[in-house]
Structures are given as C-alpha cells and as structure tokens.
Design a protein around this motif. Structure first.
Motif, PDB file in Angstrom:
ATOM      1  N   ASP A 119      -8.528   7.986  -2.433  1.00 39.36           N
ATOM      2  CA  ASP A 119      -7.182   7.609  -1.994  1.00 39.36           C
ATOM      3  C   ASP A 119      -6.961   6.112  -2.200  1.00 39.36           C
ATOM      4  OD1 ASP A 119      -9.119   7.179  -0.102  1.00 39.36           O
ATOM      5  OD2 ASP A 119      -7.802   7.523   1.615  1.00 39.36           O
ATOM      6  N   TYR A 120      -7.993   5.327  -1.940  1.00 45.71           N
ATOM      7  CA  TYR A 120      -7.863   3.894  -2.174  1.00 45.71           C
ATOM      8  C   TYR A 120      -7.688   3.611  -3.664  1.00 45.71           C
ATOM      9  CZ  TYR A 120      -9.701   3.225   2.571  1.00 45.71           C
ATOM     10  OH  TYR A 120      -9.881   3.239   3.921  1.00 45.71           O
ATOM     11  N   LEU A 158     -14.869  -0.410   5.525  1.00 46.29           N
ATOM     12  CA  LEU A 158     -13.484  -0.861   5.705  1.00 46.29           C
ATOM     13  C   LEU A 158     -13.046  -1.731   4.540  1.00 46.29           C
ATOM     14  CD1 LEU A 158     -12.844  -1.790   9.416  1.00 46.29           C
ATOM     15  CD2 LEU A 158     -11.676  -0.126   7.999  1.00 46.29           C
ATOM     16  N   ARG A 186      -0.659   8.329   0.912  1.00 46.48           N
ATOM     17  CA  ARG A 186      -0.477   9.653   0.327  1.00 46.48           C
ATOM     18  C   ARG A 186      -1.195  10.676   1.194  1.00 46.48           C
ATOM     19  NH1 ARG A 186      -0.949   6.198  -3.828  1.00 46.48           N
ATOM     20  NH2 ARG A 186       0.254   6.572  -5.707  1.00 46.48           N
ATOM     21  N   ARG A 244       5.466  10.414  -0.375  1.00 43.61           N
ATOM     22  CA  ARG A 244       4.715   9.170  -0.196  1.00 43.61           C
ATOM     23  C   ARG A 244       5.368   8.267   0.842  1.00 43.61           C
ATOM     24  NH1 ARG A 244       3.694   7.362  -6.476  1.00 43.61           N
ATOM     25  NH2 ARG A 244       2.982   9.389  -7.214  1.00 43.61           N
ATOM     26  N   PHE A 280       0.845  -1.172   0.000  1.00 44.75           N
ATOM     27  CA  PHE A 280       0.000   0.000   0.000  1.00 44.75           C
ATOM     28  C   PHE A 280       0.888   1.232   0.000  1.00 44.75           C
ATOM     29  CE2 PHE A 280      -3.372   2.861   1.061  1.00 44.75           C
ATOM     30  CZ  PHE A 280      -4.493   2.211   0.579  1.00 44.75           C
ATOM     31  N   VAL A 281       0.347   2.330  -0.505  1.00 41.23           N
ATOM     32  CA  VAL A 281       1.090   3.587  -0.470  1.00 41.23           C
ATOM     33  C   VAL A 281       0.215   4.618   0.220  1.00 41.23           C
ATOM     34  CG1 VAL A 281       2.160   5.382  -1.848  1.00 41.23           C
ATOM     35  CG2 VAL A 281       2.282   3.009  -2.596  1.00 41.23           C
ATOM     36  N   ASP A 309     -14.930  10.062  -2.097  1.00 39.66           N
ATOM     37  CA  ASP A 309     -14.553   9.816  -0.711  1.00 39.66           C
ATOM     38  C   ASP A 309     -13.472   8.755  -0.584  1.00 39.66           C
ATOM     39  OD1 ASP A 309     -15.953  11.592   0.795  1.00 39.66           O
ATOM     40  OD2 ASP A 309     -16.649  10.037   2.192  1.00 39.66           O
ATOM     41  N   ASN A 310     -13.377   7.912  -1.571  1.00 39.32           N
ATOM     42  CA  ASN A 310     -12.411   6.827  -1.464  1.00 39.32           C
ATOM     43  C   ASN A 310     -11.357   6.899  -2.553  1.00 39.32           C
ATOM     44  OD1 ASN A 310     -13.616   5.089   0.769  1.00 39.32           O
ATOM     45  ND2 ASN A 310     -15.350   5.538  -0.567  1.00 39.32           N
ATOM     46  N   LYS A 358      -5.545   0.243   9.372  1.00 43.43           N
ATOM     47  CA  LYS A 358      -6.693  -0.542   8.910  1.00 43.43           C
ATOM     48  C   LYS A 358      -7.392   0.173   7.768  1.00 43.43           C
ATOM     49  CE  LYS A 358      -8.447  -4.105  11.679  1.00 43.43           C
ATOM     50  NZ  LYS A 358      -8.916  -4.335  13.043  1.00 43.43           N
ATOM     51  N   THR A 359      -7.610   1.453   7.957  1.00 38.32           N
ATOM     52  CA  THR A 359      -8.285   2.203   6.905  1.00 38.32           C
ATOM     53  C   THR A 359      -7.290   2.830   5.941  1.00 38.32           C
ATOM     54  OG1 THR A 359      -8.256   4.210   8.194  1.00 38.32           O
ATOM     55  CG2 THR A 359     -10.168   2.820   8.463  1.00 38.32           C
ATOM     56  N   HIS A 360      -6.008   2.822   6.328  1.00 43.34           N
ATOM     57  CA  HIS A 360      -4.952   3.453   5.528  1.00 43.34           C
ATOM     58  C   HIS A 360      -5.200   4.946   5.371  1.00 43.34           C
ATOM     59  CE1 HIS A 360      -3.658  -0.579   3.572  1.00 43.34           C
ATOM     60  NE2 HIS A 360      -4.089  -0.737   4.785  1.00 43.34           N
ATOM     61  N   ARG A 361      -5.756   5.496   6.409  1.00 49.27           N
ATOM     62  CA  ARG A 361      -6.024   6.928   6.347  1.00 49.27           C
ATOM     63  C   ARG A 361      -5.474   7.617   7.589  1.00 49.27           C
ATOM     64  NH1 ARG A 361     -12.026   6.294   3.799  1.00 49.27           N
ATOM     65  NH2 ARG A 361     -11.268   6.195   1.687  1.00 49.27           N
ATOM     66  N   ASP A 382      -0.742  13.445  -8.493  1.00 54.00           N
ATOM     67  CA  ASP A 382       0.237  12.514  -7.979  1.00 54.00           C
ATOM     68  C   ASP A 382       0.285  11.261  -8.843  1.00 54.00           C
ATOM     69  OD1 ASP A 382       1.860  11.930  -5.433  1.00 54.00           O
ATOM     70  OD2 ASP A 382       0.679  10.108  -5.737  1.00 54.00           O
ATOM     71  N   VAL A 383      -0.880  10.770  -9.181  1.00 48.33           N
ATOM     72  CA  VAL A 383      -0.905   9.519  -9.912  1.00 48.33           C
ATOM     73  C   VAL A 383      -0.670   9.736 -11.406  1.00 48.33           C
ATOM     74  CG1 VAL A 383      -3.354   9.273 -10.446  1.00 48.33           C
ATOM     75  CG2 VAL A 383      -2.031   7.277  -9.859  1.00 48.33           C
ATOM     76  N   VAL A 421      -6.591   5.663  -5.992  1.00 53.43           N
ATOM     77  CA  VAL A 421      -5.303   6.140  -6.481  1.00 53.43           C
ATOM     78  C   VAL A 421      -4.218   5.144  -6.126  1.00 53.43           C
ATOM     79  CG1 VAL A 421      -3.535   7.855  -5.999  1.00 53.43           C
ATOM     80  CG2 VAL A 421      -5.829   8.568  -6.583  1.00 53.43           C
ATOM     81  N   ASN A 422      -4.312   4.607  -4.954  1.00 48.87           N
ATOM     82  CA  ASN A 422      -3.330   3.610  -4.554  1.00 48.87           C
ATOM     83  C   ASN A 422      -3.375   2.416  -5.501  1.00 48.87           C
ATOM     84  OD1 ASN A 422      -1.469   2.499  -2.474  1.00 48.87           O
ATOM     85  ND2 ASN A 422      -3.072   0.955  -2.408  1.00 48.87           N
ATOM     86  N   TYR A 442      10.225   1.947  -5.862  1.00 53.05           N
ATOM     87  CA  TYR A 442       8.898   2.546  -6.031  1.00 53.05           C
ATOM     88  C   TYR A 442       8.973   4.073  -6.026  1.00 53.05           C
ATOM     89  CZ  TYR A 442       4.234   4.212  -5.264  1.00 53.05           C
ATOM     90  OH  TYR A 442       3.064   4.913  -5.401  1.00 53.05           O
ATOM     91  N   LEU A 486     -11.518  -0.599   0.798  1.00 53.45           N
ATOM     92  CA  LEU A 486     -10.085  -0.599   0.544  1.00 53.45           C
ATOM     93  C   LEU A 486      -9.723  -1.674  -0.456  1.00 53.45           C
ATOM     94  CD1 LEU A 486      -7.271   0.361   1.441  1.00 53.45           C
ATOM     95  CD2 LEU A 486      -7.449  -1.156   3.377  1.00 53.45           C
TER      96      LEU A 486
END
Lengths: 328, 1029
Positions: free
Chosen positions: B692-693, B643, A13, A318, A10-11, B689-690, A51-54, B732-733, B695-696, A289, B646
C-alpha cells in the motif's frame, strides 16, 4: 511564478467502495495517534491511523448500506454515524471496543447529513431530516429527546432538506439551524420558536452542501449548478446574497470552511477539489487527483496548524490527503 | 646433604678454616672455608653465623692494596652464609651493609694516581651479596635500617648502586644493581616480603624523599640511555622509577604529611637537615621536575623497539595513575597520551594489558572523579583536534593509525565527558573538518560507473545477502585499519555524545557543500550506529542510553534529508534514456522522493550539463552511502523501523532497480537489512506487506513526468515480487499508469511498456478465477469481464496505438506485451476477437514491412493469436499477408542464392530469415488450407537449395518440418517430386509402377536438403506407428 498545484501528501486506498464522508480526529496529544474516519458506500466506517496510513479498524453497523455522515462526539472514542439504512448510530470506541451503544431510527429516505452541535459537556443537539419529507427534527443527545420539529409553512414548497448546519453565535447562546432545501433556498431556523427567521433563494437547483462561519456570519453553499453562493446574515437575522462565484464545471457535493476560517474547500463532480480564500473567495488552487466525483472534503483539527490536513473522499474509492496552505 | 647438623660438630668443622683465614687472608683460604660451609646445615650455621662472618669481614678490611680475588671470594662466601642464615641483629645488618658498600667504592689503594675502581666481577658479587643481605634480614631488622639516623648510610648505598646502574657497561651488573636498589627501597617484588603498613610506608616515604631527585634523575638517564644496553636494564629502571615515585609521591601519603616539619631530637639536627619535608610546595616543585623526566622517558620508551619496555611503560602509567593521579596531575598529559597510543601497539601483550589498564581506569571512574584528569584529557583532545586536519593530510597510513588511535583513546577515556569538548564549537568544527578531510573518497575509478546491471530488471534474489558495506576507496589512505578507526571514532562519538548536537552539526555539513556530503553521510550513519550501541567498543557504559523516540527522531530527520529529491536523484549514468528523464526530473519540480509532496517546492539548481565520470562516480558513492545509512537505521531501530517504511521503502526499492550495479546491489543489501529489522522473512514479504505504501508512492510518482520512469520501475519491481493477493491494489495503480500513458505516448512509452509487460506477465500467471467463457459464446451478451481481463483489454487497447511507434524498441516491446494480453484475454473470446480485429492492420504492417526483428516477434504474436482465433485469422492472413510474403520470398531467392558471405549482414537477408523462421509455425497454428500451404511450400522450396546461405536453408527446413506436421502426405509428395531416392516397386504386377517426379533425377542443388527432410519424415512416421495415439 505561481507554484504548480501540489500532489496529495498521501492517498488512502482500501475502502473498496465509494467514499461518502470523512471526519478527522487529530486533536489529541502524543502518543494519541491522529485518526481519520471514513464512511463508504459499502456500509463500512474505516478508522484510518494517520501515522501508519492504514486502517486500524473497520466498523460495520449500517447493514452494508452507504454511510454518508460520520462525526465524533467530543474525543475519538464516541462516534456518530448516519447511513442509508435510515439509522443514526452512536458508537463506543473506547479501549478498542467497536460497539453501537444507541441508535436513532430516522425513517428518512433522503441523504441529508445530520448536523451535530455541542451545547454542553456531554450534551449535544442533533438536527436531522425527519420522516415527513419537508421536516427537520432536532434531538438532544444522548437522551434522544426531541427538542423541536421544524416544519416549513404550508405552501412554502421548499422540498426536502438537503443539508443542515447547526450553529450558535457564541458558546451558550441560542442555537440556530441553517438548512438548504431542494428548491435551492437556504433557511435560517430559530429552534426555540420552531419558526424560520429568514429565507434566501440561493440556487436554482437543490442545495447540495453549505457551511457557515459564525464569526463573520457568512455562509457558502453549492448546488448542482455551476455556481457557488455566498450569503451573509445581517444583524436583523436576515439572510442576503453577498456574492456568487461561477464555476467552470457544474456540481458541488461538499463544502467545508477550514476551522481557522481562512480557506474553503469544495468537492466537485468534476473530480476536482477547489480551494478558495474565504475572505474574497479568491480561487487559490485546483487539486486534481481523483478520477471520479469527489464526495466530501474535510479539514483536520491538528493542534499544530502546520500539521493540518485536508482530506477528500471520492467515488473512485480513494481518499486523498493534502497538506496545503498550512503556512497561511 | 649437610654433614654437620649440630653447632658443635659444625664448629669443629669450621674452626680450622676460620682460624686459617684469620691468619692469612687469601682467596684460597676463603675457598677452603666455603667448601667447609657447604657441609654445614642451615640451623647449625645460624648459631655460628657471626663467628664465620668474622674472618670474612676481616678479609674485606684487610689492609694494603685490595686484592680483587680475595674480595670477590670473600663477598661470595659472605653471601652464601647470609643466604643460609638470617641476620637477626640490626647492628650486624648496618655493619655488613656499610662494609659491603665500601667494597664498591675505590679501594684505599696505595698505588699512585687515582685508586682503581673494583673490577666488574667484584661489583657484581657485591651487589648480589647486598641483595642477599637485605633478604636475609628479617622484617623488624630491616625496618630498623630505615630510621633518620641511618639516612647517610642508606644514601651512600643508594648512590653507589645508582652509579653502577647508570655508569656500568655490563648489562648483568646494571640489572643486578637496579634489583638491589629495588630491595633497598623496600619495593622488592619477591613474595617473602610483607607489604608495608601505612605508617611504615609513610616513614619510608619521608626518608626516600631525600633520594628522590637522585634516583629519578639517574633512572631516567638509564631509561633514556643507549638502546644497545638491551631492554632489561630499561625495564628494571622504569619499574624502579615508578615504584619509588609511586611511594614518595603517593597521594595518600602526601595527604597525611603534617603542615610543618617534625622536629627531631637535638642530636640528630644534622640528620634533620638531610630530611625532606613533603609539604605542598615541595610536592609541587617535585611534580614539575618529575613531569619533565616523565615526558622524556615516555617519549623514549613509547617507541622503544622492545615490547617489554613498552609494556613496562603501561605499568608505569597504571601505577602512577593509581597512586599519584593528584600529585602528578600535570604529567598525565604525556602519560595518558602514551597509554592511549599504546592501545594499538604491535605487540598483542602490550595491547591487551593496555586495554585492561584503560578499562580499569574507566571502571574505577578515575577520570570522571578527577576533574584534573578530565581537564587534562579534554586539553589533550583539544590540541589533537586542532592538529588533526594537518596530521590527516600530512601523515602516512601508519601515522594516521597512531593519530587516530590516540583520538579514539581520548574519546573512550573521556567517555560521557566528551560533550564538554563537543560543546565547544571550534573544537567540534576542527574534529569534523578533519573527519571530512580524511574520509574523502577516491572517485576516479571508471569501473564503478561502467558496471551496469543487466539481465532481469528489478529481480531481487529471494535470499539477497545481508547488507554489507561496499568496500570504499579513500583518497588519503588505503589501510583498512584507518577506516576502522575512523568508524570507531564516529561510533564512540555517537555513543557518548549529544546526539542532537552531532546530528545537527553533520547534517549542516551534509547540506553545506557537495564536497563534504559523502563524508558527512558516512559519519551520520556511524553516529546513529554508535548512539544505538551497535558495533561500538567502549571502556565504560554510558550513564543514559538514548530512548527509542530520540533515536527515531534523529533517524527520521536524516532520512528526510537523504531521500530529499536533491540528494536522492543524482546523475549516475549517461544512459540517454535515464539522463534525459533525470534531468527533466530535476528541472521539473522538487518533490521529495518519498511519497507525497508539500507545496513548498524547492527550485533546484540545474544539473551540470555534462556529468563527468568523476561526478557520476561521486554520485554513485553518495547513493551507496545513503542506502547503507538507511540499512543501518533499520538495523538500529528494529521493529520500530516499520513506521518509517512509509517513507523509506519506496526510495530504496527505486534504487534496487537502478541500472548502476553498485547502487542496485547496495539497495538490495538495504532491503535485506530492512527485512531483518522489521521481521520479514524475505524481500517479497516486505514488499507484499507494504504494497500500500508502494502503490501510494507509485501513484503519486506517476503524476510527475520526471518521476514516471522511476515510479514505473518500482511498480515493475513490486510486480515481480507480489502475488495475486495484491491484484486489487495493483489494478488501482495500473489505471493510473494507463491514464498517464494516454497523456504522453511519445516520451514515456518505452518506460511504461516495461511496466505493462510486467503487469501482464503477472496477470498471466494468476490462476484464472471464475469460469472461462465457453469458446463459441457468440450468443452471450456483454458479461462483465473479470477485472484482470478488463485490465488486459485496457492494456491491449494502448498496444494497438503503440504498434506503429517510431522506435523499434518500443514496437518490439509492444509486440511482447500484446502477446501477453492475448494470453490473458484468451478465455474471453468475444472480447479478444474485436480487439484482434482492431489490432490486425497494425500487425500486418509489422509482418510485411518492418525490421526483421519486429517481423519475427509479430509472427510469434500471430501464432499465439492463432491458437485462439484461428478461423478469424486464417482468412485475413491468406488474404492480407501471405501473398506479399511469398512473393517477396520468391523474388529475393535468386539474390540470396548468388550472394557472398557479406549478404548475411544485410537487411534483406534478415527479413528472409525472419519470414522463413516464422512462417512454418504459423502455418501449423493457423491450420491453413491446401492452397495456402502450397503457396508456402512453393515459396520455401527454392530456399532448400544448397546455393542459399546456410541459415536460410535451415529456416526453410523448419518450414517444411511444420508442414509435415500439418499434412505429412502432401509434403512427402511435394518433396519426392523434387527428388526421390528410392524406387517404389508395386507389390503386385497388376499395379502400375509408381512414377514420381523426382525419380532418377541427377543430384542437384535441392537434393541434400530434400533427402534430409524425407529422412526426418520417415522417422516421424515410424515413430507415430510405434506409438499409436
């Protein structure tokens, strides 16, 4: 056939600034959420929920000056951070608080990360570069009483301390300090006497980072050169070069030995993270990366070894999270 | 209307008739008496009851051959008396009973041979009279009949009535006999009768036990008798059967039966022999015998054509289950089977009653409390599961419906005890095997594969329909009902069953073989729905609901499996572009579809080189089922699903952009489900809202060559649904995209161009933040560009390289992107101009030597560019491009003028057309100088010729229309030089007459078009005059 190098799991940002330091706090039991702290150039400490990566919270305590060291003290509710505002802050994060409870004014203008060592329940030693350029000061926390000041002998010309590592052979034994200096040497200090025990010239250039394995009494250091230096400490407490490892590209900003002492990760100026076997320094993987200098690498302290993670923070804003060699 | 109210009066009125009848027993005399009786009030008659009955009874016993008419009328009359009065003496009751019964038997006739049985009318009259008699006796009196001493009499009556019920032909008589019997065994359902007390019931049970064999056998014969007898006798017989059996075999009574037989007084020893002792041995053997009878009856009546019979069967099961669940344990195999089977009866009455009964059973926990019944049920389920695979493959749809309803019924009745069966590996195996077999999809439809999604790629309608399951076609059945039943079976399994066990088992099947994969996924989806209690119809609540964490655990593991690369990226089309990537994808690496990979790479088997329509269809369905699953999981978990976004959002969005219509539609439905579950008002909010997920996922996907097209597709979709707030994240992406593009110009260019196009389109819509630089800012230094402009510049840079790509498609796309870049960079002239300079050579090549399509687009780009850097372009255009274009137009004109209709399809024609179509607007935009305009006009004039193909004429007209806009006067002059319709009279004689080149010329090839253009010019001018600027 060798496996292709993996991708990040995971990354993260959103720091919107170069990331300088990372610290995991994942040892808690469910439903405790694993956490990663990151400190970045814009002075924020981000608390990442893994968990949420936030980002759960962003802590602002260094006057928007770069944060280059973050450590937890015990559990994740007590945090220590060091910034270019010459302050080391102690945070209380329990129950959603985000308050700086205490701080130490270092008066040091360098960017040497402080080093923390737990000596007893609720009692820590902290080594930090002091106001005087060549000196290192050791404080006891949380009382902030000075334990000693380590001054190189006159004419030693070590330059500024660049990186520090407090350690002890076993719990309860005498704490020692390893310090890397601007002139490329690594010095072992005895804290109670305030005297250097041993000194070793490892590099031609300033030592950027070092880590030490107290079980094998073996350490590793990197500098701005194309060389990694591995050195050991013999029974007489003398540092000696054990091995050097040549790199393709120059510049190492951070080195970390995984807590299980099986692998080592380096953060390179060449944008890459390199993984070595710790035993023989066998190159295992090059993690490609990032698109700018990698500033820091950190391993997680998950209870379950299979969940352990590696995180790397870079100038490209990142944070990459990797799951590697968890089986070994 | 009683005339005689007092006994005295009544006596006076009745006496003569009675006397007469006593003297002469004739039917007429009976009628006379009956007529008199009608005028006597009830109370009065009661006093005279026995008096009146005497002559009538006497008439019945009249010696000599029986006279049918007399008997019938006497019996009727007795009945009428009894109906109006009450029998208060037990002796009278007994006597009347035996006398009436005697009428049913063959008369003591003197005639030769066998005495003739009484006529049907007589029998009917007698049974009715018996019925009346038993009702006329008051409670105590009736009970006095049920003593061991009267056993022979009762037995006599019972056997006679049974004989009637069984052997008579007349329906009415049968029914009447059965009714009468019902009263006789004290089971009358009319309201006057008090229910028996426990002791009385016990006593009667003891008595009736003696008749049980006879009654049950005869009744079962009636029930299974000729179907032509109609439903009424059958219904009555069934009812009587269960009432009697329910009484005699009642668990409550049997439990109270003493160990040993009671000794009766000595004198009754003979009677005592007739009495049955309902001990354990007796009840066991009786139950066995009854089980046989019940089996026969159930078999027969469960398929009886009349619904009332089937309804009565439900009542039978209900009654016996309530009263005899212990004593008749073994019979319930059949009884429950019948009951469960009737849940789906065609008659709604039967259905609803059946459901009611089942619910009652479940609510009272009859099954749960009785081990025996639970055992019976699981035994039934076992044997059904064993036969299920065979049944599913051999039965037709109707058969399947009944088999599956049976299965469903067992599962529902077992409820929480399902696990007993599931824990047996072999039964779970058989059950699942059967499900796998019957759920096999029909994958022969070519249309599924052919239906492609066209139009705007990745556009998700704001209000996409909520995820409804796609209609599936199965190989082994067509009936929708079968599918619904299967769905319910799975859900009920999920509801009661051990979820871990089930999920594990079906996941095993899922990964075991491709043949089962779709079915197993379907089952898994339904299991989860059932476990969450969604859309599941059950009879009893489960004891413990699974907690959210358990559910989430199961969902997560299924989700991981679904989105695993091997299961998520399937060949669903032979689209060359996609397939090559997908195949490479599979060869390249085995990363899971979800973001982030583990180093444990799975080496996948190489895909079949030639995907058949069948496999593609199958893959499409698998995709849809998995997508539906994701939607279902979201619905089940609600907000908790956030959750899992993701891991789940990226793969689903990937599929939303799939080219296969069915897949993309299903994915859109899934997105809608996700929105609803996670509380997002729209797909756009979900994506925003998601992001970021996403983009990852995109960023990591871009690192894998094989994943790139998909990653870019997701980015594309995302861009279409995000707003400016996302730009930092997107930028970014995009850098990732660009650096990836830099590494693989050849292979992936068209894929990335699509993304870049979306990016640029998005950027173009962003309100330009900050002050645009002044136009003439040559003096200004290198001010840092705003990030979006920098991005446009970066993209433009790549476009320059790609402008000369080999593929026309790529070149066309590049030109589009280039135009957008120019628009975004518009406010930043000092950055745009150098870029334009660099792009120029490649652009020129497009204009003068490319495919007509590219030429046209290049003109468009040039026009856009011209709006910004006019001066800069004008020179270069007139130097590098214009001469070549005009000369080629001139040289081609004679050829096109000569050509026939086929010419329209040649490249030369298309080129001419493209140039003519583009040139006009460009001239206008570039604000070209006089000499250049002349060149253009000259070159285009010949295309106004009527000899030119129609389209070229029109295109040439458009050039002139643009020229008019630039310089109307000059254009007018030019046109009138060619052809001038009007003479221009000088307003004053001193002025010289106007002489124009076109004046007075003959009509020639250019005339029509020129006149048209002049007319347009005139309109333009007058319009301009009317509305001054």
């Amino acid at each position: 056939m060798a496996l292709p190098p993996p991708d990040p799991q995971f990354v993260l940002r959103g720091t919107s600034a170069a990331v300088h330091t990372l610290h995991f706090s994942c040892g808690g039991q469910e439903p405790d959420v694993p956490i990663l702290f990151s400190g970045s150039e814009n002075g924020f400490i981000h608390v990442w929920n893994l968990k949420t990566h936030r980002v759960d919270t962003a802590l602002d305590g260094h006057g928007r000056k770069s944060v280059y060291c973050v450590e937890t003290m015990g559990d994740k509710t007590r945090l220590l951070s060091q910034g270019r505002d010459q302050r080391i802050c102690l945070w209380d994060l329990a129950e959603g608080r985000t308050a700086v409870t205490d701080s130490v004014f270092t008066e040091n203008v360098g960017f040497c990360r402080c080093s923390l060592l737990t000596v007893a329940q609720g009692r820590w030693l902290m080594a930090m570069a002091a106001k005087a350029l060549e000196e290192v000061q050791v404080l006891e926390l949380p009382s902030k009483t000075s334990v000693c000041t380590l001054k190189p002998e006159a004419g030693a010309k070590l330059g500024m301390p660049m990186c520090l590592k407090l350690w002890q052979l076993s719990s309860g034994s005498q704490p020692l300090l390893l310090a890397g200096y601007e002139d490329g040497s690594v010095v072992l200090w005895n804290l109670s006497m305030g005297k250097p025990l041993s000194q070793l010239a490892c590099h031609q250039e300033p030592v950027m980072s070092l880590d030490f394995d107290s079980e094998k009494t073996k350490g590793i250091s990197g500098s701005s050169e194309k060389v990694l230096s591995i050195w050991s400490l013999n029974e007489q407490q003398n540092l000696q070069v054990y091995k050097t490892h040549n790199l393709v590209n120059a510049g190492i900003s951070d080195i970390t030995i995984r807590p299980d002492k099986k692998i080592v990760a380096t953060a390179g100026w060449d944008h890459r993270i390199r993984i070595f076997g710790w035993k023989k320094l066998k190159p295992l993987a090059v993690l490609d990366y990032h698109t700018a200098t990698v500033h820091c690498v950190s391993f997680s302290n998950h209870k379950n070894p299979r969940e352990r993670l590696l995180a790397a923070g870079s100038k490209d804003h990142r944070i990459s999270i990797w799951s590697i060699y968890t089986q070994t | 209307m009683a005339v005689f109210d007092t006994p005295r009066e009544a006596f006076g009125a009745l006496r003569p008739a009675c006397v007469r009848l006593t003297r002469a027993q004739t039917a007429e005399n009976v009628w006379r008496l009956a007529a008199r009786l009608a005028a006597v009030s009830g109370p009065a008659l009661q006093e005279l009851q026995e008096y009146v009955l005497f002559p009538l009874r006497f008439a019945l016993r009249a010696p000599g051959p029986r006279r049918e008419r007399l008997v019938q009328s006497a019996v009727r009359c007795i009945a009428s008396v009894l109906a109006a009065t009450a029998v208060r003496r037990p002796e009278l009751l007994r006597e009347l009973l035996s006398e009436l019964c005697a009428c049913l038997g063959p008369g003591p006739g003197p005639g030769p041979g066998a005495p003739a049985p009484p006529a049907e009318d007589v029998k009917l009259a007698v049974t009715e009279a018996l019925h009346t008699l038993l009702h006329s006796a008051s409670g105590d009196v009736v009970l006095s009949l049920y003593q061991p001493s009267t056993l022979p009499l009762l037995g006599f009556a019972v056997s006679l009535l049974l004989g009637l019920a069984e052997q008579e032909r007349a329906k009415q008589l049968k029914v009447s006999a059965l009714k009468c019997l019902q009263v006789l065994v004290l089971q009358c359902d009319c309201p006057e009768h008090q229910p028996l007390g426990d002791d009385e019931a016990q006593q009667c049970g003891d008595l009736f036990a003696s008749f049980l064999p006879g009654i049950s056998i005869s009744l079962s014969r009636v029930v299974t008798g000729d179907i032509k007898q109609g439903h009424k006798p059958t219904v009555s017989a069934i009812r009587l059967f269960y009432l009697v059996v329910g009484l005699v075999m009642a668990d409550a009574q049997l439990a109270r039966v003493p160990k040993s037989k009671e000794k009766l007084p000595e004198k009754q020893s003979r009677i005592s022999e007739l009495m049955v002792h309902r001990g354990p041995d007796w009840s066991k053997s009786t139950a066995e015998k009854l089980s046989l009878l019940l089996h026969k009856m159930v078999e027969f009546s469960s398929v009886h054509p009349h619904w009332k019979v089937r309804l009565e069967l439900v009542e039978l099961v209900h009654h016996l289950l309530r009263n005899c669940s212990h004593s008749l344990g073994d019979s319930f195999t059949h009884l429950l089977k019948a009951l469960v089977g009737l849940v789906n009866d065609e008659s709604s009455e039967v259905q609803s009653r059946c459901n009611e009964v089942l619910r009652g059973i479940a609510e009272q926990r009859i099954i749960a409390q009785s081990r025996a019944l639970a055992d019976v049920l699981s035994e039934n389920l076992h044997s059904l599961a064993t036969a299920l695979p065979r049944l599913m493959s051999s039965q037709d749809d109707t058969g399947k419906v009944s088999t599956l309803s049976l299965l469903l019924g067992y599962l529902k009745l077992l409820g929480p005890k399902i696990n007993v069966v599931l824990n047996s590996a072999s039964h779970l195996h058989r059950l699942s095997k059967a499900l796998m077999q019957v759920l096999e999809l029909d994958v022969t439809d070519v249309k599924i594969v052919e239906d492609r999604r066209w139009g705007c790629e990745g556009a998700l309608q704001p209000g996409v329909q909520k995820g409804r399951c796609q209609k599936k076609y199965f190989r082994f059945f067509t009936e929708e009902k079968v599918f619904q039943l299967l769905q319910q079976v799975c859900r009920v399994l999920g509801y009661y069953g051990n979820l871990y066990l089930l999920v594990d088992h079906f996941m095993g099947l899922y990964s075991e073989s491709a043949t089962y994969r779709k079915q197993a996924a379907m089952v898994l989806n339904e299991l989860i729905a059932g476990a969450a209690g969604v859309g599941v119809d059950v009879l009893q609540e489960r004891e413990v609901s699974p907690n959210v964490d358990d559910l989430k655990g199961s969902v997560t593991s299924i989700l991981d499996e679904y989105t695993d690369q091997a299961n998520w990226y399937l060949i669903t089309s032979i689209d060359t572009e996609e397939v090559s990537h997908e195949q490479r994808a599979v060869h390249h690496t085995g990363l899971p579809a979800r973001a982030g990979g583990v180093c444990s790479t799975v080496l996948l088997p190489s895909p079949e080189p030639h995907a058949t329509t069948r496999t593609m269809n199958s893959n499409i369905w698998q995709m849809c089922i998995q997508l539906e699953g994701v939607g279902c999981f979201a619905a089940v978990l609600g907000k908790e699903f956030r959750l899992l976004l993701l891991t789940a959002l990226y793969p689903v969005l990937e599929k939303a952009g799939d080219k296969t219509l069915l897949v993309s539609e299903t994915a859109l439905g899934t997105l809608a489900d996700m929105c609803e579950a996670c509380g997002y008002g729209s797909v756009q909010l979900l994506i925003n809202d998601n992001s970021d997920y996403l983009v990852n996922g995109i960023s990591l996907g871009l690192r894998q060559l094989a994943q790139q097209p998909r990653a870019s597709r997701v980015l594309d979709t995302m861009l279409r649904h995000s707003d400016a707030s996302l730009l930092p994240l997107v930028e970014d992406v995009i850098q990732d995209v660009l650096s990836t593009l830099d590494q693989c110009y050849n292979s992936q260019a068209s894929t990335f161009l699509r993304v870049l196009h979306s990016v640029m389109a998005a950027l173009d819509e962003v309100p330009h933040l900050g002050k645009p630089e002044p136009n003439n800012c040559d003096t200004e230094g290198e001010a840092p560009l705003p990030s979006h402009a920098q991005l446009a510049k970066d993209v433009l840079e790549r476009c320059i390289h790609l402008l000369s790509d080999r593929s026309l498609r790529v070149r066309l796309k590049v030109l589009d992107v280039l135009e957008l870049c120019v628009m975004v960079l518009h406010p930043h002239g000092n950055h745009l101009l150098p870029m334009a300079h660099r792009a120029w050579p490649a652009l020129v090549t497009r204009l003068i030597g490319d495919d007509p399509l590219a030429v046209l687009r290049a003109f468009k780009v040039l026009c856009t560019l011209a709006q910004k850097c006019g001066d800069f372009l004008r020179q270069r255009f007139s130097r590098d491009v214009l001469p070549k274009l005009t000369s080629s137009l001139l040289s081609q004109a004679p050829a096109s003028a000569r050509a026939g209709p086929v010419y329209n399809h040649t490249l030369a024609f298309k080129l001419q057309l493209a140039v003519l179509q583009g040139l006009g607007s460009l001239c206008e935009k570039l604000d070209m100088g006089e000499s250049d305009l002349n060149k253009v006009a000259d070159a285009c004039l010949i295309y106004l010729s009527a000899k030119q193909p129609r389209k070229l004429q029109e295109a040439a007209q458009s050039v002139f229309l643009h020229l008019m806009a630039v310089d109307p006067d000059r254009t007018w002059l030019l046109l009138t030089e060619t052809c001038c319709p009007h003479g221009y009279e000088p307003p004053h004689v001193s002025l010289r007459p106007v002489k124009l080149g076109g004046m007075g010329r003959q009509r020639h090839e250019l005339t029509d078009n020129v006149l048209l253009l002049l007319e347009r010019l005139r309109q333009r001018e007058s319009a301009a005059q009317e509305s001054p600027p």
